[in-house]
Scaffold this active site. Structure first.
Site, PDB file in Angstrom:
ATOM      1  N   HIS A  14      40.707  30.288  39.594  1.00 59.36           N
ATOM      2  CA  HIS A  14      41.213  29.042  39.462  1.00 59.36           C
ATOM      3  C   HIS A  14      42.045  28.756  40.481  1.00 59.36           C
ATOM      4  O   HIS A  14      42.487  29.598  41.423  1.00 59.36           O
ATOM      5  CB  HIS A  14      41.644  28.565  38.020  1.00 59.36           C
ATOM      6  CG  HIS A  14      42.754  29.565  37.554  1.00 59.36           C
ATOM      7  ND1 HIS A  14      44.040  29.668  38.095  1.00 59.36           N
ATOM      8  CD2 HIS A  14      42.584  30.463  36.372  1.00 59.36           C
ATOM      9  CE1 HIS A  14      44.699  30.527  37.649  1.00 59.36           C
ATOM     10  NE2 HIS A  14      43.779  31.168  36.652  1.00 59.36           N
TER      11      HIS A  14
ATOM     12  N   HIS B  12      44.938  31.266  41.136  1.00 56.16           N
ATOM     13  CA  HIS B  12      44.536  32.217  42.057  1.00 56.16           C
ATOM     14  C   HIS B  12      44.451  31.925  43.526  1.00 56.16           C
ATOM     15  O   HIS B  12      44.875  32.877  44.305  1.00 56.16           O
ATOM     16  CB  HIS B  12      43.124  33.022  41.550  1.00 56.16           C
ATOM     17  CG  HIS B  12      42.972  33.464  40.056  1.00 56.16           C
ATOM     18  ND1 HIS B  12      42.082  32.748  39.239  1.00 56.16           N
ATOM     19  CD2 HIS B  12      43.526  34.727  39.730  1.00 56.16           C
ATOM     20  CE1 HIS B  12      42.445  33.649  38.051  1.00 56.16           C
ATOM     21  NE2 HIS B  12      43.155  34.765  38.582  1.00 56.16           N
TER      22      HIS B  12
HETATM   23  P1  AMP Z   1      44.385  37.722  36.529  1.00 56.04           P
HETATM   24  O1  AMP Z   1      42.944  37.307  37.053  1.00 56.04           O
HETATM   25  O2  AMP Z   1      44.648  36.697  35.411  1.00 56.04           O
HETATM   26  O3  AMP Z   1      44.688  39.143  36.160  1.00 56.04           O
HETATM   27  O4  AMP Z   1      45.553  36.977  37.453  1.00 56.04           O
HETATM   28  C1  AMP Z   1      45.391  37.511  38.882  1.00 56.04           C
HETATM   29  C2  AMP Z   1      46.693  37.321  39.267  1.00 56.04           C
HETATM   30  O5  AMP Z   1      47.039  35.830  39.629  1.00 56.04           O
HETATM   31  C3  AMP Z   1      47.955  37.578  38.808  1.00 56.04           C
HETATM   32  O6  AMP Z   1      48.935  37.977  39.592  1.00 56.04           O
HETATM   33  C4  AMP Z   1      48.352  36.240  38.153  1.00 56.04           C
HETATM   34  O7  AMP Z   1      49.781  36.310  37.728  1.00 56.04           O
HETATM   35  C5  AMP Z   1      48.082  35.175  38.920  1.00 56.04           C
HETATM   36  N1  AMP Z   1      47.789  34.009  38.284  1.00 56.04           N
HETATM   37  C6  AMP Z   1      47.161  33.661  37.203  1.00 56.04           C
HETATM   38  N2  AMP Z   1      47.236  32.580  36.781  1.00 56.04           N
HETATM   39  C7  AMP Z   1      48.142  31.865  37.632  1.00 56.04           C
HETATM   40  C8  AMP Z   1      48.843  30.729  37.801  1.00 56.04           C
HETATM   41  N3  AMP Z   1      48.613  29.744  36.936  1.00 56.04           N
HETATM   42  N4  AMP Z   1      49.771  30.409  38.676  1.00 56.04           N
HETATM   43  C9  AMP Z   1      50.014  31.349  39.615  1.00 56.04           C
HETATM   44  N5  AMP Z   1      49.510  32.742  39.766  1.00 56.04           N
HETATM   45  C10 AMP Z   1      48.630  32.976  38.483  1.00 56.04           C
END
Ligand code: AMP
Length: 259
Positions: free
Chosen positions: A34, A37
């Site tokens: 999204h 990311h």
């Molecule tokens: P995930 O795919 O949930 O493991 O997240 C991958 C990376 O994206 C991690 O470093 C998360 O902290 C970051 N991330 C996920 N959602 C957000 C968001 N809304 N804002 C900023 N970074 C995000």
């Protein structure tokens, strides 16, 4: 064109043939991408010459009864979203990440034995284990991590210090929907009415941060929006929330101004 690589062999030959003079930036993700990311990928560009996004749903960081099986896997759409933003996508399978038995990397217990660590035992060990394996394989100069998962972020920073891994962590701010709801792959689980109710999380965090509301009153407001608070606590100069809306577990946090 974003280049998709899957196996560890493809990764090794890519890293050998590519000149990475200005450094490689890695954005580790579990996919179902999204705008949150994508903001990390864009930020990576400010530091690194080449940007790689890894997409891997790591079984080691999911507990029994958690959503490992249901977790959205949307590689085709993810690749489209990354077009023009990332240079490489590494979408490995279990054997590519863990060619032999995974080497367990325990998370710092002081940082991990609170907040999400209490309801998700072993979760942060699983996170450290996969992130260390990713860093070993990719050897990036930069890794971009979101403040959305702030506890995870500082645990990884601590792991890097402790193991002396030569990577610089770049912290990325939380991206939100217009309603204020922190973007998350798990927001896909929410029904339309739930999405509206979930906006109450950030409204209440802001009200507490602005000293207009007590934590107790916020928990009660949230429960009126069908949100069951797991924790709403201050650590490291920030206010942290986790809770459940229906079956969906949501987390968020906000910086506090103590001046
Ligand atoms: P995930 O795919 O949930 O493991 O997240 C991958 C990376 O994206 C991690 O470093 C998360 O902290 C970051 N991330 C996920 N959602 C957000 C968001 N809304 N804002 C900023 N970074 C995000």
């Amino acid at each position: 064109m974003v280049e998709l690589i899957k196996t560890r062999e493809e990764l090794s030959s890519l890293l050998k043939k590519t000149s990475l003079a200005q450094g490689l930036g890695l954005v580790p993700t579990m996919g179902a991408l999204h705008e949150g990311h994508l903001s990390l990928v864009k930020l990576a560009r400010n530091y690194a010459d080449k940007v790689m996004v890894s997409i891997y749903v790591n079984p080691l960081q999911f507990g029994k009864g958690e959503d490992f099986d249901q977790y959205p896997r949307t590689l085709e759409t993810d690749l489209e979203l990354l077009e023009g933003l990332a240079d490489y996508v590494w979408a490995p399978n279990y054997q590519d990440i863990y060619p032999s038995e995974p080497v367990n990397i325990p998370a710092d217990s002081e940082l991990a034995n609170k907040l999400c660590g209490l309801s998700r035992p072993g979760h942060f060990d699983g996170v450290c284990t996969v992130v260390k394996a990713l860093f070993d394989a990719v050897q990036p100069q930069y890794a971009i991590l979101g403040e959305k998962d702030f506890q995870q972020l500082i645990i990884i920073e601590e792991m890097i210090k402790h193991l002396d891994i030569p990577v610089k962590i770049i912290r990325a701010p939380i991206m939100r929907e217009e309603s204020g709801l922190a973007m998350s792959s798990r927001n896909q689980y929410l029904s339309e009415p739930e999405r509206k109710q979930a906006a109450a999380i950030y409204t209440n965090l802001q009200a507490i941060a602005n000293k207009k509301l007590s934590i107790e009153a916020a928990i009660s407001n949230l429960s009126q929006n069908k949100i069951k608070t797991e924790y709403l606590e201050v650590h490291w100069g920030r206010l942290f929330f986790a809770g459940k809306l229906g079956k969906t577990r949501l987390i968020d946090n906000i910086a506090l101004d103590f001046s």
